[in-house]
Scaffold this active site. Structure first.
Site, PDB file in Angstrom:
ATOM      1  N   PRO A 106       0.944  -1.307   0.081  1.00 37.43           N
ATOM      2  CG  PRO A 106      -0.494  -1.474   1.795  1.00 37.43           C
ATOM      3  CD  PRO A 106       0.644  -2.031   1.195  1.00 37.43           C
ATOM      4  CB  THR A 107       0.384   4.748  -1.532  1.00 38.12           C
ATOM      5  OG1 THR A 107      -1.144   4.185  -1.546  1.00 38.12           O
ATOM      6  CG2 THR A 107       0.959   4.687  -3.039  1.00 38.12           C
ATOM      7  N   GLY A 108       2.079   4.859   1.236  1.00 37.86           N
ATOM      8  CA  GLY A 108       2.392   5.210   2.475  1.00 37.86           C
ATOM      9  C   GLY A 108       2.946   4.223   3.411  1.00 37.86           C
ATOM     10  CB  CYS A 109       3.153   0.669   3.777  1.00 39.99           C
ATOM     11  SG  CYS A 109       1.399   0.372   4.397  1.00 39.99           S
ATOM     12  CB  ILE A 110       7.911   2.335   6.016  1.00 39.72           C
ATOM     13  CG1 ILE A 110       7.264   3.528   6.661  1.00 39.72           C
ATOM     14  CG2 ILE A 110       9.236   2.914   5.808  1.00 39.72           C
ATOM     15  CD1 ILE A 110       7.369   3.852   8.134  1.00 39.72           C
TER      16      ILE A 110
END
EC number: 2.8.1.-
Length: 110
Positions: A106-110
């Protein structure tokens, strides 16, 4: 990295996300879950299937806040909360569940 499923090798990136979304299957999901230290239950499958439907509709893997809200709307407030989702997916519901669901990180996951 790769997973072995029914004699087939499924390519994955260095974090374990499968490269080709079309390679996903329930047996593969179970293998990915096991590699994450999880045993799939009906509650796990409910979240994984929800994520796959969400991805098919919006072409994006939801970040945790969006995931929590969307699950709450569809499955009820007892399941649409961080505690419930983190109990199922301790390494991060969005990240870990998306990996098992065969979706991109997912976008925003490190």
């Amino acid at each position: 990295m790769a997973y072995e499923v029914d004699g087939k090798t499924i390519a994955a990136d260095e974090e374990g996300y499968i490269v080709n979304l079309a390679d996903w299957s329930e047996p593969l999901a179970a293998i990915i879950a096991k590699s994450e230290g999880l045993e799939m239950t009906p509650n796990h499958w409910e979240v994984v299937n929800f994520l796959r439907e969400y991805y098919n509709e919006f072409q994006i893997a939801p970040a945790i806040r969006v995931l929590t809200k969307a699950i709450g709307k569809k499955l009820g407030p007892d399941k649409g909360n961080n505690k419930y989702l983190y109990d199922l997916f301790p390494y991060g519901p969005a990240k870990q569940a998306c990996k098992i669901a065969g979706l991109p990180k997912p976008t925003g996951c490190i």
